[in-house]
Design a protein around this motif. Sequence first.
Motif, PDB file in Angstrom:
ATOM      1  N   ASP A  22     -28.694  72.621 -55.244  1.00 21.68           N
ATOM      2  CA  ASP A  22     -29.053  71.219 -55.470  1.00 21.68           C
ATOM      3  C   ASP A  22     -27.903  70.311 -55.042  1.00 21.68           C
ATOM      4  O   ASP A  22     -26.820  70.330 -55.626  1.00 21.68           O
ATOM      5  CB  ASP A  22     -29.386  71.011 -56.958  1.00 21.68           C
ATOM      6  N   GLU A  23     -28.150  69.478 -53.995  1.00 17.97           N
ATOM      7  CA  GLU A  23     -27.098  68.602 -53.491  1.00 17.97           C
ATOM      8  C   GLU A  23     -26.675  67.576 -54.534  1.00 17.97           C
ATOM      9  O   GLU A  23     -25.502  67.193 -54.615  1.00 17.97           O
ATOM     10  CB  GLU A  23     -27.573  67.886 -52.218  1.00 17.97           C
ATOM     11  N   ALA A  24     -27.635  67.106 -55.341  1.00 16.42           N
ATOM     12  CA  ALA A  24     -27.296  66.122 -56.364  1.00 16.42           C
ATOM     13  C   ALA A  24     -26.307  66.696 -57.373  1.00 16.42           C
ATOM     14  O   ALA A  24     -25.380  66.011 -57.832  1.00 16.42           O
ATOM     15  CB  ALA A  24     -28.566  65.631 -57.081  1.00 16.42           C
ATOM     16  N   VAL A  25     -26.500  67.976 -57.695  1.00 18.19           N
ATOM     17  CA  VAL A  25     -25.596  68.625 -58.644  1.00 18.19           C
ATOM     18  C   VAL A  25     -24.206  68.758 -58.028  1.00 18.19           C
ATOM     19  O   VAL A  25     -23.190  68.500 -58.677  1.00 18.19           O
ATOM     20  CB  VAL A  25     -26.141  70.007 -59.050  1.00 18.19           C
ATOM     21  N   ARG A  26     -24.147  69.143 -56.759  1.00 21.44           N
ATOM     22  CA  ARG A  26     -22.848  69.284 -56.102  1.00 21.44           C
ATOM     23  C   ARG A  26     -22.124  67.948 -55.995  1.00 21.44           C
ATOM     24  O   ARG A  26     -20.911  67.860 -56.211  1.00 21.44           O
ATOM     25  CB  ARG A  26     -23.039  69.898 -54.712  1.00 21.44           C
ATOM     26  N   HIS A  53     -18.214  90.036 -65.150  1.00 13.29           N
ATOM     27  CA  HIS A  53     -17.161  89.081 -64.798  1.00 13.29           C
ATOM     28  C   HIS A  53     -17.691  87.883 -64.017  1.00 13.29           C
ATOM     29  O   HIS A  53     -16.980  86.877 -63.897  1.00 13.29           O
ATOM     30  CB  HIS A  53     -16.068  89.787 -63.993  1.00 13.29           C
ATOM     31  N   LEU A  54     -18.917  87.970 -63.507  1.00 14.70           N
ATOM     32  CA  LEU A  54     -19.473  86.859 -62.732  1.00 14.70           C
ATOM     33  C   LEU A  54     -20.500  86.059 -63.516  1.00 14.70           C
ATOM     34  O   LEU A  54     -21.071  85.110 -62.985  1.00 14.70           O
ATOM     35  CB  LEU A  54     -20.126  87.398 -61.449  1.00 14.70           C
ATOM     36  N   ARG A  55     -20.708  86.416 -64.771  1.00 16.39           N
ATOM     37  CA  ARG A  55     -21.812  85.812 -65.518  1.00 16.39           C
ATOM     38  C   ARG A  55     -21.644  84.301 -65.711  1.00 16.39           C
ATOM     39  O   ARG A  55     -22.638  83.592 -65.878  1.00 16.39           O
ATOM     40  CB  ARG A  55     -21.977  86.511 -66.871  1.00 16.39           C
ATOM     41  N   GLU A  56     -20.422  83.797 -65.702  1.00 20.24           N
ATOM     42  CA  GLU A  56     -20.208  82.368 -65.931  1.00 20.24           C
ATOM     43  C   GLU A  56     -19.504  81.700 -64.752  1.00 20.24           C
ATOM     44  O   GLU A  56     -18.946  80.618 -64.896  1.00 20.24           O
ATOM     45  CB  GLU A  56     -19.400  82.152 -67.218  1.00 20.24           C
ATOM     46  N   ARG A  57     -19.518  82.335 -63.593  1.00 22.61           N
ATOM     47  CA  ARG A  57     -18.864  81.745 -62.421  1.00 22.61           C
ATOM     48  C   ARG A  57     -19.909  81.175 -61.462  1.00 22.61           C
ATOM     49  O   ARG A  57     -21.024  81.699 -61.365  1.00 22.61           O
ATOM     50  CB  ARG A  57     -18.016  82.806 -61.703  1.00 22.61           C
ATOM     51  N   PRO A  58     -19.568  80.133 -60.741  1.00 24.57           N
ATOM     52  CA  PRO A  58     -20.518  79.523 -59.788  1.00 24.57           C
ATOM     53  C   PRO A  58     -20.623  80.346 -58.515  1.00 24.57           C
ATOM     54  O   PRO A  58     -19.829  80.210 -57.594  1.00 24.57           O
ATOM     55  CB  PRO A  58     -19.904  78.149 -59.525  1.00 24.57           C
ATOM     56  N   ILE A  59     -21.589  81.262 -58.466  1.00 23.48           N
ATOM     57  CA  ILE A  59     -21.753  82.144 -57.308  1.00 23.48           C
ATOM     58  C   ILE A  59     -23.060  81.815 -56.592  1.00 23.48           C
ATOM     59  O   ILE A  59     -23.974  81.219 -57.173  1.00 23.48           O
ATOM     60  CB  ILE A  59     -21.734  83.631 -57.733  1.00 23.48           C
ATOM     61  N   GLU A  60     -23.129  82.226 -55.324  1.00 20.48           N
ATOM     62  CA  GLU A  60     -24.328  81.937 -54.540  1.00 20.48           C
ATOM     63  C   GLU A  60     -24.554  83.054 -53.542  1.00 20.48           C
ATOM     64  O   GLU A  60     -23.659  83.412 -52.761  1.00 20.48           O
ATOM     65  CB  GLU A  60     -24.159  80.608 -53.810  1.00 20.48           C
ATOM     66  N   SER A  61     -25.757  83.650 -53.581  1.00 18.54           N
ATOM     67  CA  SER A  61     -26.173  84.686 -52.621  1.00 18.54           C
ATOM     68  C   SER A  61     -25.147  85.814 -52.521  1.00 18.54           C
ATOM     69  O   SER A  61     -24.781  86.249 -51.422  1.00 18.54           O
ATOM     70  CB  SER A  61     -26.403  84.067 -51.241  1.00 18.54           C
ATOM     71  N   VAL A  62     -24.675  86.275 -53.638  1.00 24.61           N
ATOM     72  CA  VAL A  62     -23.683  87.348 -53.642  1.00 24.61           C
ATOM     73  C   VAL A  62     -24.390  88.696 -53.478  1.00 24.61           C
ATOM     74  O   VAL A  62     -25.304  89.021 -54.239  1.00 24.61           O
ATOM     75  CB  VAL A  62     -22.858  87.324 -54.945  1.00 24.61           C
ATOM     76  N   ASP A  63     -23.969  89.475 -52.503  1.00 28.02           N
ATOM     77  CA  ASP A  63     -24.526  90.803 -52.251  1.00 28.02           C
ATOM     78  C   ASP A  63     -23.691  91.820 -53.032  1.00 28.02           C
ATOM     79  O   ASP A  63     -22.661  92.309 -52.556  1.00 28.02           O
ATOM     80  CB  ASP A  63     -24.482  91.102 -50.751  1.00 28.02           C
ATOM     81  N   LEU A  64     -24.153  92.159 -54.234  1.00 27.22           N
ATOM     82  CA  LEU A  64     -23.403  93.086 -55.074  1.00 27.22           C
ATOM     83  C   LEU A  64     -23.289  94.463 -54.435  1.00 27.22           C
ATOM     84  O   LEU A  64     -22.296  95.161 -54.624  1.00 27.22           O
ATOM     85  CB  LEU A  64     -24.066  93.198 -56.448  1.00 27.22           C
ATOM     86  N   GLY A  65     -24.320  94.857 -53.669  1.00 24.39           N
ATOM     87  CA  GLY A  65     -24.279  96.170 -53.043  1.00 24.39           C
ATOM     88  C   GLY A  65     -23.088  96.325 -52.110  1.00 24.39           C
ATOM     89  O   GLY A  65     -22.409  97.357 -52.105  1.00 24.39           O
ATOM     90  N   ASP A  73     -10.209  76.490 -51.489  1.00 26.27           N
ATOM     91  CA  ASP A  73     -10.964  75.951 -50.370  1.00 26.27           C
ATOM     92  C   ASP A  73     -11.634  74.637 -50.758  1.00 26.27           C
ATOM     93  O   ASP A  73     -11.644  73.667 -49.988  1.00 26.27           O
ATOM     94  CB  ASP A  73     -12.008  76.973 -49.917  1.00 26.27           C
ATOM     95  N   SER A  74     -12.193  74.592 -51.971  1.00 23.72           N
ATOM     96  CA  SER A  74     -12.824  73.364 -52.451  1.00 23.72           C
ATOM     97  C   SER A  74     -11.802  72.247 -52.603  1.00 23.72           C
ATOM     98  O   SER A  74     -12.063  71.086 -52.289  1.00 23.72           O
ATOM     99  CB  SER A  74     -13.523  73.625 -53.796  1.00 23.72           C
ATOM    100  N   ALA A  75     -10.607  72.614 -53.098  1.00 28.75           N
ATOM    101  CA  ALA A  75      -9.563  71.606 -53.281  1.00 28.75           C
ATOM    102  C   ALA A  75      -9.079  71.065 -51.942  1.00 28.75           C
ATOM    103  O   ALA A  75      -8.797  69.866 -51.805  1.00 28.75           O
ATOM    104  CB  ALA A  75      -8.402  72.199 -54.069  1.00 28.75           C
ATOM    105  N   ARG A  76      -8.978  71.935 -50.925  1.00 29.49           N
ATOM    106  CA  ARG A  76      -8.472  71.493 -49.623  1.00 29.49           C
ATOM    107  C   ARG A  76      -9.474  70.611 -48.881  1.00 29.49           C
ATOM    108  O   ARG A  76      -9.104  69.627 -48.240  1.00 29.49           O
ATOM    109  CB  ARG A  76      -8.132  72.711 -48.758  1.00 29.49           C
ATOM    110  N   ARG A 128     -17.777  74.249 -53.243  1.00 33.32           N
ATOM    111  CA  ARG A 128     -18.677  75.299 -52.760  1.00 33.32           C
ATOM    112  C   ARG A 128     -18.712  76.457 -53.743  1.00 33.32           C
ATOM    113  O   ARG A 128     -17.819  76.638 -54.564  1.00 33.32           O
ATOM    114  CB  ARG A 128     -18.239  75.789 -51.389  1.00 33.32           C
ATOM    115  N   MET A 129     -19.762  77.237 -53.634  1.00 32.35           N
ATOM    116  CA  MET A 129     -19.930  78.391 -54.496  1.00 32.35           C
ATOM    117  C   MET A 129     -19.061  79.554 -54.023  1.00 32.35           C
ATOM    118  O   MET A 129     -18.600  79.586 -52.876  1.00 32.35           O
ATOM    119  CB  MET A 129     -21.401  78.845 -54.507  1.00 32.35           C
ATOM    120  N   ILE A 130     -18.851  80.503 -54.902  1.00 32.02           N
ATOM    121  CA  ILE A 130     -18.163  81.742 -54.532  1.00 32.02           C
ATOM    122  C   ILE A 130     -19.176  82.645 -53.841  1.00 32.02           C
ATOM    123  O   ILE A 130     -20.252  82.900 -54.389  1.00 32.02           O
ATOM    124  CB  ILE A 130     -17.584  82.462 -55.764  1.00 32.02           C
ATOM    125  N   GLY A 131     -18.838  83.130 -52.652  1.00 35.09           N
ATOM    126  CA  GLY A 131     -19.772  83.939 -51.878  1.00 35.09           C
ATOM    127  C   GLY A 131     -19.294  85.362 -51.659  1.00 35.09           C
ATOM    128  O   GLY A 131     -18.177  85.740 -52.036  1.00 35.09           O
TER     129      GLY A 131
END
Length: 416
Positions: A55-59, A317-329, A357-360, A365-368
């Motif tokens: 959601d762009e509005a959220v970002r 460890h990822l349950r409360e982190r902002p992740i997106e499309s993470v391939d756990l496999g 990266d977000s700070a720079r 952005r989400m963690i990928g």
Amino acid sequence: MSDESPLIRSLRAAVAAAPEDVPLRLHFTELLLAEGRHDEAVTQAAVALQHAPGDEAVRDLMVRAMQLPTVGAQPPAFDWASAEQEVSDVVGPRFAADPADAGDATEAPLTSDGSGDPADASAWDIDAPGEVRLADVGGMQEVKDRLEAAFLAPMRNPELRKLYGKSLRGGLLLYGPPGCGKTFIARAVAGELGAGFMSVSLSDILDMYIGTSEKNVHGIFEAARRQAPCVVFLDELDALGAKRSRTHHSGLRNVVNQLLTELDGINAAQNDGVFVLAATNVPWDVDLALRRPGRLDRTLLVLPPDAPAREAILRYHLRERPIESVDLGKIVKATEDFSGADLAHVCESAAEYALLDSARTGTVRMIGTKDFLNAAKQIRPSSESWFASARNVAMFANDGGMYDDLVAYLKKKRKL
């Protein structure tokens, strides 16, 4: 928060009651920003990102909450350190503690009057039976099966114990590389048995005054006997029960002697219900007398987590982190032989890459997946050095088949 407006209080309660309502949370975040509560607004926006990562509005709201510049803007004196600090509150502490190791240490023993008399068994705290079970241990099915067959099944079946003349007691030594969840497994065993749990380390026992260390050991076991069923967990047994032939300090030798006395005391019928579990990374440094029949005579090798266990640990460890499309496999495959602590480090490093990266760039952005794979490449499994030492022991010091399970694993991994 007595200075809050009634509207803020009402919205806070509404968000708590409907945590997945993203529009409601965004409205709440906007009000927090209007009142200058940027830290709390960042937290609320981060939760909204978890539920609506695309959601762009959220970002955009997260950028405003963090007070980062929009793309193309170049403020002359932007405080990057402050921005990093705000984001660090969202993604968690820089160095996360391992959950399989959390709560290992007990507080220093004190009596009700604060005198700390080690002879008083009531001075030792015993955790009530916990809710952690073996089912909460991700993967590691072979470890669970061996625990069930060699330790738990006889304890759960009083009729069979009576038939075979086995009393309700036992001793088990968990060994393996550091950071692989031995403490967590010990707590899970206590939960399976419905027993209290007491974790003991060298700092809880050793004292500068002659005779006090031995009294501490006796007080620990007396407390366990009074509140049976109870699991006494001896952490870092190589420090508590080091080989007496190599120990020059008389106090440590006396601690080992007292441990032997207490373990032999478990053979008495009145001590049924006291379960002794111990953990060590270097079982070859433990005094052999502690591992004789009737004491810590059963051993269990706890290896680095297998693939299902690694996936479970990563999810935790990822349950409360902002992740997106993470391939756990892919991440699971790239982290073979990583311990639980190593996996926590991978998650921390990946979060740090995304944070910086977000700070720079000024764009959140989400963690990928790429962040995790890059982190895994930079981290070497901490178990490698342990296996290098264990290999020598398995080859040249496997007296009586004591380390047959280790030998089998090394052959399977082609390390022997």
